[in-house]
Scaffold this motif. Structure first.
Motif, PDB file in Angstrom:
ATOM      1  N   PHE A  58       0.841  -1.196   0.000  1.00 46.88           N
ATOM      2  CA  PHE A  58       0.000   0.000   0.000  1.00 46.88           C
ATOM      3  C   PHE A  58       0.875   1.246   0.000  1.00 46.88           C
ATOM      4  N   ASP A  59       0.573   2.158  -0.912  1.00 46.31           N
ATOM      5  CA  ASP A  59       1.289   3.428  -0.999  1.00 46.31           C
ATOM      6  C   ASP A  59       0.559   4.465  -0.154  1.00 46.31           C
ATOM      7  N   LEU A  60       1.163   4.866   0.948  1.00 49.74           N
ATOM      8  CA  LEU A  60       0.518   5.812   1.851  1.00 49.74           C
ATOM      9  C   LEU A  60       0.339   7.189   1.221  1.00 49.74           C
ATOM     10  N   VAL A  61       1.187   7.550   0.281  1.00 50.89           N
ATOM     11  CA  VAL A  61       1.075   8.858  -0.356  1.00 50.89           C
ATOM     12  C   VAL A  61      -0.093   8.879  -1.336  1.00 50.89           C
ATOM     13  N   ALA A  62      -0.154   7.884  -2.208  1.00 52.71           N
ATOM     14  CA  ALA A  62      -1.223   7.823  -3.211  1.00 52.71           C
ATOM     15  C   ALA A  62      -2.533   7.301  -2.633  1.00 52.71           C
TER      16      ALA A  62
ATOM     17  N   ASP B 121      10.624   4.937  -1.286  1.00 54.98           N
ATOM     18  CA  ASP B 121      11.441   4.981  -2.484  1.00 54.98           C
ATOM     19  C   ASP B 121      10.931   6.103  -3.382  1.00 54.98           C
ATOM     20  N   ALA B 122      11.432   6.164  -4.597  1.00 56.12           N
ATOM     21  CA  ALA B 122      11.069   7.259  -5.493  1.00 56.12           C
ATOM     22  C   ALA B 122       9.601   7.243  -5.878  1.00 56.12           C
ATOM     23  N   SER B 123       8.955   6.078  -5.746  1.00 53.82           N
ATOM     24  CA  SER B 123       7.559   5.966  -6.193  1.00 53.82           C
ATOM     25  C   SER B 123       6.543   6.118  -5.076  1.00 53.82           C
ATOM     26  N   GLY B 124       6.962   6.099  -3.801  1.00 52.17           N
ATOM     27  CA  GLY B 124       5.988   6.242  -2.739  1.00 52.17           C
ATOM     28  C   GLY B 124       6.523   5.843  -1.378  1.00 52.17           C
ATOM     29  N   VAL B 125       5.627   5.811  -0.396  1.00 49.63           N
ATOM     30  CA  VAL B 125       5.920   5.341   0.954  1.00 49.63           C
ATOM     31  C   VAL B 125       5.047   4.119   1.177  1.00 49.63           C
TER      32      VAL B 125
END
Length: 283
Positions: free
Chosen positions: A112-116, A146-150
């Motif tokens: 799960f991407d916390l940012v998106a 990483d570069a794509s998210g948290v």
């Protein structure tokens, strides 16, 4: 109707409760059902990676029984109670430093991407890197940036990765739910409003991952509703009050998974009438 043909096996999280996935896999084996794709979240990613690598349920259970989880995670990590790296190194070695795209059975690991604010399927790269993201239970294991998210464990937002599975394959989905669901009250209007206010107050720089930024992201995402997408067959082992943080009792939890998976497969018409070779199977 006897249901045969390709299917996706979607394994949810659950910490120690996820050992029930081993028994479910054993029941599928006995029924002659081999998934065309395995999708796993958190503990489902751990067991699912073993299955996709060609390990038998018995082999996975033996490994789980001889591994002392809490001896491996004895030190703290940033933003978390435990450092998962010793566990991940043990898993990586057991899987032969495998890459996802090289496994005998196709595998997708959900994180799960916390940012998106959405889950994503990891379908390439080292298995251990994908598991690092997927097992990052908030406050228990550290998030992965990483570069794509948290990234963290997707279980609190989708207990069984059915939506991820359906985004990858049109085949029927057998889902296994061993986790304790996120309390629905967190997404209720008053609590969600409070959590969003906490997120706004915590703030933190968007270009880094400070403690304030992590708290803000967690508060914001805990206010999100849980996504429930029913699989074609849901297997939900009855595990009682077994806590997610207890990683012993592998044999018992595996046996409960086998019991309830066998019953569900029979009830829903997935269990074959005969063994290979035409031998009648007991009802």
């Amino acid at each position: 109707m006897r249901r045969r043909g390709p299917f996706t096996l979607a394994l949810g999280g659950g910490g120690g409760r996820g050992w029930a996935h081993i028994g479910v896999a054993r029941a599928l084996d006995e029924a002659g059902l081999k998934p065309s794709l395995v999708v796993g979240t958190s503990m489902g990613a751990v067991v699912g990676a073993g299955l996709a690598a060609g390990l038998s349920p018995d082999a996975i259970e033996r490994m789980a029984r001889r591994t002392s989880f809490y001896r491996l995670v004895g030190r703290r990590a940033r933003f978390a109670m435990f450092d998962p790296e010793p566990v991940l190194e043990t898993l990586d070695a057991a899987l032969g430093r495998a890459r996802i795209e090289e496994l005998p059975t196709p595998l997708a690991i959900s994180a799960f991407d916390l940012v998106a604010g959405r889950p994503a399927a990891i379908t390439s790269g080292p298995v251990v890197d994908a598991m690092r993201r997927s097992i990052a239970v908030p406050l228990f294991f550290p998030p992965c940036r990483d570069a794509s998210g948290v990234w963290c464990d997707a279980g609190p937002w989708e207990a069984v990765p059915v939506s991820v599975a359906r985004s990858l394959s049109p085949d029927p989905v057998i889902g296994v739910w061993a986790d304790v669901p996120k309390p629905a009250v967190l997404a209720s209007r008053p609590v969600a409003t409070l959590l969003r206010a906490v997120a706004a107050r915590a703030g933190g720089r968007a270009d880094g991952l400070s403690a304030r930024r992590y708290l803000s992201l967690l508060a914001l995402r805990w206010a999100d509703p849980v996504h429930h997408e029913p699989p074609d067959l849901l297997i939900r082992p009855r595990l009682g009050l077994s806590p997610a943080f207890r990683f012993g009792g592998v044999a018992k939890l595996s046996a409960l998974g086998y019991r309830d998976a066998s019953a569900a497969l029979r009830t829903e018409g997935w269990w074959p009438a005969q063994l290979p070779g035409g031998v009648e199977r007991a009802a």
